[in-house]
Design a protein around this motif. Structure first.
Motif, mmCIF file in Angstrom:
data_model
loop_
_atom_site.group_PDB
_atom_site.id
_atom_site.type_symbol
_atom_site.label_atom_id
_atom_site.label_comp_id
_atom_site.label_asym_id
_atom_site.label_seq_id
_atom_site.Cartn_x
_atom_site.Cartn_y
_atom_site.Cartn_z
ATOM 1 N N VAL A 211 0.847 -1.193 0.000
ATOM 2 C CA VAL A 211 0.000 0.000 0.000
ATOM 3 C C VAL A 211 0.881 1.240 0.000
ATOM 4 C CG1 VAL A 211 -1.824 -1.196 1.270
ATOM 5 C CG2 VAL A 211 -0.144 0.159 2.532
ATOM 6 N N CYS A 212 0.335 2.321 -0.507
ATOM 7 C CA CYS A 212 1.008 3.618 -0.465
ATOM 8 C C CYS A 212 0.382 4.464 0.646
ATOM 9 C CB CYS A 212 0.885 4.340 -1.804
ATOM 10 S SG CYS A 212 1.715 3.508 -3.160
ATOM 11 N N ALA A 213 1.204 5.218 1.343
ATOM 12 C CA ALA A 213 0.707 6.036 2.447
ATOM 13 C C ALA A 213 1.363 7.412 2.398
ATOM 14 C CB ALA A 213 0.994 5.360 3.784
ATOM 15 N N ASP A 214 0.602 8.408 2.805
ATOM 16 C CA ASP A 214 1.124 9.773 2.851
ATOM 17 C C ASP A 214 0.194 10.596 3.721
ATOM 18 O OD1 ASP A 214 2.823 11.858 2.400
ATOM 19 O OD2 ASP A 214 2.379 12.086 0.267
ATOM 20 N N LEU A 291 10.832 2.810 0.831
ATOM 21 C CA LEU A 291 10.937 4.256 0.954
ATOM 22 C C LEU A 291 10.721 4.895 -0.413
ATOM 23 C CD1 LEU A 291 13.964 4.420 3.400
ATOM 24 C CD2 LEU A 291 11.524 4.382 3.911
ATOM 25 N N CYS A 292 9.884 5.906 -0.445
ATOM 26 C CA CYS A 292 9.460 6.519 -1.707
ATOM 27 C C CYS A 292 10.651 7.127 -2.443
ATOM 28 C CB CYS A 292 8.402 7.591 -1.435
ATOM 29 S SG CYS A 292 7.928 8.514 -2.905
ATOM 30 N N LEU A 293 10.920 6.639 -3.638
ATOM 31 C CA LEU A 293 12.066 7.123 -4.401
ATOM 32 C C LEU A 293 11.782 8.448 -5.089
ATOM 33 C CD1 LEU A 293 13.516 3.839 -5.906
ATOM 34 C CD2 LEU A 293 13.982 4.945 -3.721
ATOM 35 N N ALA A 294 10.516 8.833 -5.230
ATOM 36 C CA ALA A 294 10.224 10.169 -5.765
ATOM 37 C C ALA A 294 10.707 11.233 -4.780
ATOM 38 C CB ALA A 294 8.730 10.319 -6.032
ATOM 39 N N HIS A 295 10.463 11.005 -3.487
ATOM 40 C CA HIS A 295 10.984 11.919 -2.463
ATOM 41 C C HIS A 295 12.507 11.923 -2.489
ATOM 42 C CE1 HIS A 295 6.865 11.554 -0.921
ATOM 43 N NE2 HIS A 295 7.095 12.646 -0.211
ATOM 44 N N THR A 400 7.501 4.205 -5.689
ATOM 45 C CA THR A 400 7.163 5.536 -5.171
ATOM 46 C C THR A 400 5.780 5.502 -4.534
ATOM 47 O OG1 THR A 400 6.000 6.386 -7.122
ATOM 48 C CG2 THR A 400 8.415 6.513 -7.148
ATOM 49 N N SER A 401 5.511 6.502 -3.724
ATOM 50 C CA SER A 401 4.171 6.667 -3.143
ATOM 51 C C SER A 401 3.367 7.683 -3.942
ATOM 52 C CB SER A 401 4.276 7.111 -1.683
ATOM 53 O OG SER A 401 4.943 8.364 -1.574
ATOM 54 N N ASN A 402 3.629 7.741 -5.255
ATOM 55 C CA ASN A 402 2.941 8.720 -6.106
ATOM 56 C C ASN A 402 1.431 8.528 -6.093
ATOM 57 O OD1 ASN A 402 5.360 9.835 -6.744
ATOM 58 N ND2 ASN A 402 5.492 8.993 -8.809
ATOM 59 N N GLN A 403 0.962 7.284 -5.963
ATOM 60 C CA GLN A 403 -0.483 7.049 -5.912
ATOM 61 C C GLN A 403 -1.106 7.781 -4.729
ATOM 62 O OE1 GLN A 403 -2.695 5.031 -8.101
ATOM 63 N NE2 GLN A 403 -3.941 6.466 -6.952
ATOM 64 N N ALA A 404 -0.427 7.745 -3.575
ATOM 65 C CA ALA A 404 -0.931 8.447 -2.394
ATOM 66 C C ALA A 404 -0.925 9.958 -2.618
ATOM 67 C CB ALA A 404 -0.094 8.087 -1.171
ATOM 68 N N GLU A 405 0.121 10.473 -3.252
ATOM 69 C CA GLU A 405 0.178 11.907 -3.513
ATOM 70 C C GLU A 405 -0.929 12.326 -4.481
ATOM 71 O OE1 GLU A 405 3.983 13.371 -4.641
ATOM 72 O OE2 GLU A 405 4.873 12.975 -2.678
ATOM 73 N N ARG A 406 -1.209 11.482 -5.476
ATOM 74 C CA ARG A 406 -2.298 11.805 -6.403
ATOM 75 C C ARG A 406 -3.641 11.819 -5.685
ATOM 76 N NH1 ARG A 406 0.849 8.620 -10.071
ATOM 77 N NH2 ARG A 406 -0.275 6.725 -9.457
#
Length: 467
Positions: A211-214, A291-295, A400-406
C-alpha cells in the motif's frame, strides 16, 4: 523562507540554495513565493520526429455513427413553406431520404414535482396494508429527491464547488433553489449512507500486500490554535492502492497513525512512504517498508545544488532512475522481480555513490543549510538499503508513493478554493465520501450513480482485488 547565500568553503564556491518543488517536497504552488529560487528549466529533449496531436494507432474519442437499433429517436424532416411557383410544399411528391444527420444532445433539466399518494388496502382477513414510500423518501411530507441530492454532493466533494455556488448551479440548471443549509447537511447524510462502503474499502486495503501512504497538512477546525500548538491545522492521511482509497483526518501523532489502515495490515505487508519517523513505529505492526524514491530523487536534486562540484548526487539519482525503468520493463514482461544481473549492476553503482557521498560530507555542516538532511539521506542509504530497493525483489511493490500523492492532491485544491473547513465533523464526512468516490472511479464506476443509489438505500461495494 528567505534566500540564503552560503559562505565559501574548501573545494567549492559561494552557492545559492533554496527549496522548491524539484529539490524537496515543497508543492509547485509555493515555487513563486518571495525568497524562493525558481526550479531550473528542464533541458528540452531532442525532437522525436513525431507529429503533434493524436498519434497513429492511438484510440480516438470522436463521435461515431449509430446504427438503427442504437437510436433513441428518429424523426423525418420535410421541406416547409411554398415553392417559387406558389405551390404548397406539403403537397409535393416525396423523393426519399437524401441526407442523414445524427445529433447527440442532453435534455434541458427542470425539476419535476411528483406527489405520491400511499394508499391503504384492507384484506378480506381484516388486515390493513399501506403502500411503501418510493426509494429514498424520508419521513417528512416534502423534500428533494435522490438525484438532486447526489448532484449536490458530487459538486461539493468531487469538484470542490463551495456551498453557495452549488445552490446557484442547481438553481440555474433545475429551476429549484435549495437552501445553503440543506446542501451542507447532505455531506453528513451521504457519509452515513456510504459508511458501509468506507468500512469495506478499509478492510480490502488491510488485505493488500503493498500500500502507499502519505499525509498532508490541512486547515480544518477552529482558526485558533489549540493549547500547546503553534498552528491551527490538522493532517489528512491516506492509505491506498491502485484500486482503493481510504482517508483519515487527524493530526501527525503516533495515535493518529495507529488509527489508519496501516495498523490493520497483515504482518509482512509493505508500506510505501516517505521517511517520516512515524511510519517506522513498531506500534503499526510488523511491516516491511519501501521508501518513496520520488521523495529521494527530489532530495538528491537538492543535494546536487548543495554540492555543485560533486558527481555523487547525480550518479545516485541516475542509478535509481535506471532501476525504476528496468523494473517497469520487467513488469510489462510479466516478471515477478528484477533480473539479478541488472539489479547487481545498479546496486554496485548506488553503493559507490553513497560511499563517495559519505566521504565528501560531514555529520555537521553549519555553512550549508540543508547539508544535515543530505547527510541523513546518505546514512539511510547505508543503513536501510533493503528499504530503498525492496521494489526490485517483488515487482508488486511500487517504487514511489505517487499514488498516495495523487489521491491527496484534490484536498489541496479544495483548500485553495474554499480555505479553512471550520466544521471538523463535516470535513471528516467530506473525506469519507471522497475516499469512496475515489475508489469508485478507480473501478471505472459512475460516482453520480453511486451517490444516487446511496440516498435510496442501495450501497455500492467494491469488488475484492484479484490475487
Amino acid at each position: 523562507m528567505t534566500l540564503c547565500q552560503h559562505t565559501p568553503h574548501l573545494g567549492g564556491t559561494s552557492h545559492l540554495h533554496s527549496r522548491n518543488s524539484t529539490n524537496s517536497s515543497t508543492p509547485p504552488s509555493k515555487d513563486g513565493d518571495p525568497g524562493r529560487t525558481p526550479p531550473q528549466k528542464e533541458r528540452r529533449a531532442k525532437p522525436s520526429g513525431r507529429a503533434k496531436g493524436k498519434q497513429k494507432g492511438a484510440p480516438g474519442a470522436a463521435l461515431r455513427w449509430r446504427e438503427e437499433d442504437e437510436l433513441d429517436d428518429r424523426r423525418d424532416r420535410y421541406p416547409e413553406g411554398a415553392c417559387g411557383c406558389g405551390a404548397d410544399l406539403a403537397r409535393a411528391s416525396d423523393l426519399g431520404v437524401v441526407d442523414r444527420y445524427q445529433q447527440h444532445e442532453i435534455p434541458l433539466v427542470s425539476v419535476s414535482v411528483v406527489q405520491y399518494d400511499q394508499h391503504a388496502v384492507a384484506c378480506g382477513c381484516g388486515r390493513v396494508h399501506t403502500a411503501a414510500r418510493p426509494e429514498g423518501a424520508g419521513s417528512g411530507r416534502i423534500e428533494y429527491g435522490p438525484n438532486l441530492r447526489g448532484y449536490a454532493v458530487y459538486l461539493l466533494v468531487v469538484h470542490f464547488v463551495p456551498v453557495h455556488r452549488v445552490v446557484e448551479i442547481l438553481t440555474s440548471l433545475t429551476g429549484t433553489a435549495p437552501s445553503a443549509g440543506f446542501v451542507h447537511s447532505l455531506l453528513r447524510r451521504a457519509a452515513r449512507a456510504l459508511a458501509a462502503c468506507d468500512f469495506a474499502i478499509r478492510t480490502l486495503i488491510s488485505l493488500a500486500f503493498a500500500v502507499c501512504a502519505d499525509e498532508t497538512p490541512l486547515k480544518v477546525g477552529p482558526a485558533t490554535p489549540a493549547e500547546g500548538k503553534k498552528e491551527a491545522k490538522g493532517y489528512l492521511h491516506v492509505v491506498c492502492t491502485d484500486l482503493y482509497t481510504h482517508f483519515l483526518l487527524g493530526d501527525r501523532s503516533t495515535k493518529t497513525f495507529r488509527q489508519t489502515v496501516l495498523a490493520d495490515l497483515e504482518p509482512g505487508a509493505v508500506a510505501v512512504h516517505d521517511r517520516y519517523q512515524a511510519y517506522d513505529s513498531t506500534q503499526l505492526g510488523d511491516l516491511d517498508h519501501q521508501l518513496c524514491l520520488a521523495h529521494v530523487l527530489r532530495d538528491l536534486a537538492g543535494a546536487a545544488e548543495l554540492y555543485p562540484d560533486d558527481t555523487w548526487p547525480i550518479q545516485l539519482a541516475d542509478e535509481l532512475r535506471e532501476l525504476i525503468h528496468r523494473a517497469n520493463q520487467a513488469r510489462t514482461r510479466a516478471e515477478t522481480c528484477l533480473p539479478e544481473r541488472i539489479k547487481s549492476l545498479g546496486v554496485r553503482g548506488l553503493r559507490a555513490a553513497v560511499r563517495i557521498g559519505l566521504a565528501a560530507t560531514t555529520p555537521i555542516d553549519d555553512h550549508r543549510p540543508g547539508a544535515r538532511k543530505t547527510r541523513l539521506l546518505l546514512e539511510a542509504f547505508r543503513d536501510r538499503e533493503d528499504d530503498f530497493l525492496r521494489f526490485t525483489a517483488d515487482l508488486r511493490i511500487p517504487p514511489t508513493s505517487n499514488q498516495a500523492e495523487r489521491d491527496l492532491r484534490p484536498a489541496k485544491i479544495q483548500e485553495n478554493i474554499s480555505g479553512r473547513l471550520t466544521d471538523l465533523g463535516r470535513a471528516k464526512d467530506r473525506y469519507l465520501i471522497r475516499g469512496v468516490l475515489s475508489t469508485v472511479v478507480k473501478h471505472a464506476a459512475n460516482p453520480l450513480i453511486v451517490l444516487r443509489d446511496a440516498f435510496t438505500g442501495t450501497t455500492w461495494l467494491p469488488p475484492a482485488a484479484r490475487a
